[in-house]
Design an enzyme around this catalytic site. Sequence first.
Site, PDB file in Angstrom:
ATOM      1  N   ARG A 157       0.864  -1.181   0.000  1.00  0.00           N
ATOM      2  CA  ARG A 157       0.000   0.000   0.000  1.00  0.00           C
ATOM      3  C   ARG A 157       0.896   1.224   0.000  1.00  0.00           C
ATOM      4  O   ARG A 157       1.868   1.286   0.764  1.00  0.00           O
ATOM      5  CB  ARG A 157      -0.882  -0.010   1.255  1.00  0.00           C
ATOM      6  CG  ARG A 157      -1.933   1.077   1.269  1.00  0.00           C
ATOM      7  CD  ARG A 157      -2.721   1.072   2.581  1.00  0.00           C
ATOM      8  NE  ARG A 157      -2.191   2.051   3.514  1.00  0.00           N
ATOM      9  CZ  ARG A 157      -2.910   2.646   4.465  1.00  0.00           C
ATOM     10  NH1 ARG A 157      -4.199   2.349   4.624  1.00  0.00           N
ATOM     11  NH2 ARG A 157      -2.367   3.522   5.271  1.00  0.00           N
ATOM     12  N   TYR A 197      -3.171  11.621   5.901  1.00  0.00           N
ATOM     13  CA  TYR A 197      -3.486  10.272   6.362  1.00  0.00           C
ATOM     14  C   TYR A 197      -2.494   9.262   5.771  1.00  0.00           C
ATOM     15  O   TYR A 197      -2.179   9.322   4.578  1.00  0.00           O
ATOM     16  CB  TYR A 197      -4.918   9.838   5.962  1.00  0.00           C
ATOM     17  CG  TYR A 197      -5.065   8.359   6.174  1.00  0.00           C
ATOM     18  CD1 TYR A 197      -5.242   7.848   7.458  1.00  0.00           C
ATOM     19  CD2 TYR A 197      -4.915   7.463   5.119  1.00  0.00           C
ATOM     20  CE1 TYR A 197      -5.283   6.489   7.685  1.00  0.00           C
ATOM     21  CE2 TYR A 197      -4.947   6.100   5.329  1.00  0.00           C
ATOM     22  CZ  TYR A 197      -5.133   5.625   6.615  1.00  0.00           C
ATOM     23  OH  TYR A 197      -5.154   4.271   6.830  1.00  0.00           O
ATOM     24  N   ASP A 228      -5.100   3.863  -0.101  1.00  0.00           N
ATOM     25  CA  ASP A 228      -6.266   4.105   0.762  1.00  0.00           C
ATOM     26  C   ASP A 228      -6.659   5.568   0.688  1.00  0.00           C
ATOM     27  O   ASP A 228      -5.876   6.451   1.060  1.00  0.00           O
ATOM     28  CB  ASP A 228      -5.901   3.718   2.204  1.00  0.00           C
ATOM     29  CG  ASP A 228      -7.122   3.627   3.113  1.00  0.00           C
ATOM     30  OD1 ASP A 228      -8.212   4.083   2.706  1.00  0.00           O
ATOM     31  OD2 ASP A 228      -6.971   3.096   4.228  1.00  0.00           O
ATOM     32  N   HIS A 236      -9.276   6.667   2.292  1.00  0.00           N
ATOM     33  CA  HIS A 236      -9.792   6.919   3.639  1.00  0.00           C
ATOM     34  C   HIS A 236     -11.060   7.775   3.630  1.00  0.00           C
ATOM     35  O   HIS A 236     -11.176   8.761   4.357  1.00  0.00           O
ATOM     36  CB  HIS A 236      -8.706   7.518   4.536  1.00  0.00           C
ATOM     37  CG  HIS A 236      -8.697   6.906   5.899  1.00  0.00           C
ATOM     38  ND1 HIS A 236      -9.193   7.532   7.002  1.00  0.00           N
ATOM     39  CD2 HIS A 236      -8.286   5.691   6.331  1.00  0.00           C
ATOM     40  CE1 HIS A 236      -9.069   6.748   8.070  1.00  0.00           C
ATOM     41  NE2 HIS A 236      -8.523   5.620   7.674  1.00  0.00           N
ATOM     42  N   GLU A 247      -8.895   2.068  -2.046  1.00  0.00           N
ATOM     43  CA  GLU A 247      -9.648   1.708  -0.835  1.00  0.00           C
ATOM     44  C   GLU A 247     -10.500   2.864  -0.324  1.00  0.00           C
ATOM     45  O   GLU A 247     -10.052   4.013  -0.344  1.00  0.00           O
ATOM     46  CB  GLU A 247      -8.629   1.297   0.226  1.00  0.00           C
ATOM     47  CG  GLU A 247      -9.194   0.954   1.577  1.00  0.00           C
ATOM     48  CD  GLU A 247      -8.106   0.399   2.478  1.00  0.00           C
ATOM     49  OE1 GLU A 247      -7.122  -0.178   1.962  1.00  0.00           O
ATOM     50  OE2 GLU A 247      -8.223   0.558   3.702  1.00  0.00           O
ATOM     51  N   GLU A 301     -13.788  -1.809   5.963  1.00  0.00           N
ATOM     52  CA  GLU A 301     -13.089  -2.018   7.236  1.00  0.00           C
ATOM     53  C   GLU A 301     -13.919  -1.582   8.442  1.00  0.00           C
ATOM     54  O   GLU A 301     -13.646  -2.031   9.550  1.00  0.00           O
ATOM     55  CB  GLU A 301     -11.722  -1.322   7.221  1.00  0.00           C
ATOM     56  CG  GLU A 301     -11.786   0.183   7.141  1.00  0.00           C
ATOM     57  CD  GLU A 301     -10.388   0.819   7.068  1.00  0.00           C
ATOM     58  OE1 GLU A 301      -9.627   0.427   6.183  1.00  0.00           O
ATOM     59  OE2 GLU A 301     -10.090   1.684   7.886  1.00  0.00           O
ATOM     60  N   ARG A 310     -13.546  -5.558   2.739  1.00  0.00           N
ATOM     61  CA  ARG A 310     -12.498  -5.459   3.768  1.00  0.00           C
ATOM     62  C   ARG A 310     -13.000  -5.711   5.187  1.00  0.00           C
ATOM     63  O   ARG A 310     -12.392  -5.305   6.175  1.00  0.00           O
ATOM     64  CB  ARG A 310     -11.822  -4.087   3.668  1.00  0.00           C
ATOM     65  CG  ARG A 310     -10.965  -4.045   2.425  1.00  0.00           C
ATOM     66  CD  ARG A 310     -10.047  -2.891   2.295  1.00  0.00           C
ATOM     67  NE  ARG A 310      -9.532  -2.266   3.478  1.00  0.00           N
ATOM     68  CZ  ARG A 310      -8.513  -2.730   4.204  1.00  0.00           C
ATOM     69  NH1 ARG A 310      -7.935  -3.854   3.882  1.00  0.00           N
ATOM     70  NH2 ARG A 310      -8.094  -2.050   5.250  1.00  0.00           N
ATOM     71  N   GLU A 321      -4.382  -7.412   4.761  1.00  0.00           N
ATOM     72  CA  GLU A 321      -3.557  -6.302   5.236  1.00  0.00           C
ATOM     73  C   GLU A 321      -2.729  -6.777   6.435  1.00  0.00           C
ATOM     74  O   GLU A 321      -3.227  -7.492   7.294  1.00  0.00           O
ATOM     75  CB  GLU A 321      -4.453  -5.129   5.661  1.00  0.00           C
ATOM     76  CG  GLU A 321      -3.687  -3.903   6.118  1.00  0.00           C
ATOM     77  CD  GLU A 321      -4.625  -2.755   6.504  1.00  0.00           C
ATOM     78  OE1 GLU A 321      -5.793  -3.027   6.865  1.00  0.00           O
ATOM     79  OE2 GLU A 321      -4.196  -1.600   6.442  1.00  0.00           O
ATOM     80  N   TRP A 373     -12.311  11.976   8.389  1.00  0.00           N
ATOM     81  CA  TRP A 373     -10.876  11.774   8.595  1.00  0.00           C
ATOM     82  C   TRP A 373     -10.332  10.687   7.693  1.00  0.00           C
ATOM     83  O   TRP A 373     -10.868   9.694   7.445  1.00  0.00           O
ATOM     84  CB  TRP A 373     -10.593  11.403  10.059  1.00  0.00           C
ATOM     85  CG  TRP A 373      -9.168  11.009  10.220  1.00  0.00           C
ATOM     86  CD1 TRP A 373      -8.081  11.813  10.077  1.00  0.00           C
ATOM     87  CD2 TRP A 373      -8.664   9.692  10.507  1.00  0.00           C
ATOM     88  NE1 TRP A 373      -6.931  11.084  10.277  1.00  0.00           N
ATOM     89  CE2 TRP A 373      -7.260   9.786  10.528  1.00  0.00           C
ATOM     90  CE3 TRP A 373      -9.280   8.462  10.750  1.00  0.00           C
ATOM     91  CZ2 TRP A 373      -6.443   8.696  10.782  1.00  0.00           C
ATOM     92  CZ3 TRP A 373      -8.486   7.377  10.995  1.00  0.00           C
ATOM     93  CH2 TRP A 373      -7.068   7.473  11.021  1.00  0.00           C
TER      94      TRP A 373
HETATM   95  O1  EZ4 Z   1      -7.141   4.261   9.675  1.00  0.00           O
HETATM   96  O2  EZ4 Z   1      -7.331   1.234  11.572  1.00  0.00           O
HETATM   97  O3  EZ4 Z   1      -6.580   0.514   5.963  1.00  0.00           O
HETATM   98  N1  EZ4 Z   1      -6.318   0.893   7.022  1.00  0.00           N
HETATM   99  C1  EZ4 Z   1      -6.858   1.929   7.667  1.00  0.00           C
HETATM  100  C2  EZ4 Z   1      -6.354   2.120   9.065  1.00  0.00           C
HETATM  101  C3  EZ4 Z   1      -7.300   2.908   9.934  1.00  0.00           C
HETATM  102  C4  EZ4 Z   1      -6.996   2.567  11.368  1.00  0.00           C
HETATM  103  C5  EZ4 Z   1      -7.716   3.451  12.350  1.00  0.00           C
HETATM  104  O4  EZ4 Z   1      -9.006   3.027  12.570  1.00  0.00           O
HETATM  105  O5  EZ4 Z   1      -7.664   2.646   7.130  1.00  0.00           O
HETATM  106  O6  EZ4 Z   1      -5.086   2.704   9.057  1.00  0.00           O
HETATM  107 CO    CO Z   2      -8.321   1.757   5.251  1.00  0.00          CO
END
Ligand code: EZ4
Ligand code: CO
Length: 360
Positions: A105, A117, A168, A170, A194, A220, A241, A297, A360
Amino acid sequence: MRIVDARVIVTCPGRNFVTLKVVTDEGVTGVGDATLNGRELAVASYLRDHVVPLLIGRAGLPVYQLLGGRSREGVTVYGHANGETVDEVLTEVARFVDLGYRAVRVQCGVPGLPRTYGVSADKMFYEPADAALPTETTWSTEAYLAHVPGVFARVREEFGPTLRLLHDVHHRLTPIEAARLGKSLEPYALTWMEDPVPADLQEGFRLIRSHTTTPIAVGEVFSSIWDAAQLIREQLIDYVRTTVVHAGGITHLRRIFDLAALHHVRSGSHGATDLSPVCMAAALHLDIAIPNFGLQEYMRHTEQTDEVFPHGYHYDGGYLHPAETPGLGVDIDEQAAARYPYAPAYLPVNRLTDGTVHPW
Ligand code: EZ4
Ligand code: CO
């Protein structure tokens, strides 16, 4: 603990039942219902004559054997390469490649944004919950979208076409912004993009899907099959995920992965460091067993975490291997745990450059 006997009990207390009773040398017994209405004796014979002889002497199995056994030799994992600058990112990717990883990643700092992030000073032991009160990070979609494709161009140039690359987002974009990112990353053939958007609005993924062939991974933070059902049934994602600890345990997660298998969706379980080695061990037993495993992961835990949770799974050349010991093959050392008392730690909050609170 070994199975020393397995008896087929046929009885008719008002109606017919076929029951298999398994007996171990430690006195632990288990029963299973094998009644097939109208064909009871055929099943009884099948069990007695063909199955029971295979059971004697067995038991104490690792969980993956209870899930049907191995589908593969090892669980392919990806690690987190990250850096403030592209050069730093390239050094970090090389580190994972040297360790044998086949999938990495990639997260990179964005010029003009003080913190992004996925970028950490600790590199391999990245922990985003980094302060006793939430720290603030800044976000600009424009700066991010302008920078990311160039990062992947450099990574592909340096590492060639076959290293599997992931990224990612995020959950920071809207569907149309994510569509644009996916299109701009197509030349670099990512394994997945992701969490391109927050996934509460599942139908929103249609918009992304209709614009780009960059594969999508999400889930996730999902807690049940219903968080993923539409995404899977409409084939709006490529990897789900979901994790053991968030999505209902091994049995429910298996159900999600089975639904996914019917729709060409593969697993890609979350394995961040906030999921303990207990969760990782459980994930590995599922990963090794299911037919539609994709990637796992693997953010390495610290030495302290490994000390508190002694475990038998191990990394070797790009793969994780579940323990061969009974159950999950992971324990908790309570004395060690007591030496590390609770310490408050929050994930950051995120704001646009004008101060607006942003996911976030
Ligand atoms: O930000 O688990 O793919 N991984 C992620 C992680 C999350 C953390 C915090 O909840 O998105 O790094
Ligand atoms: Co993630």
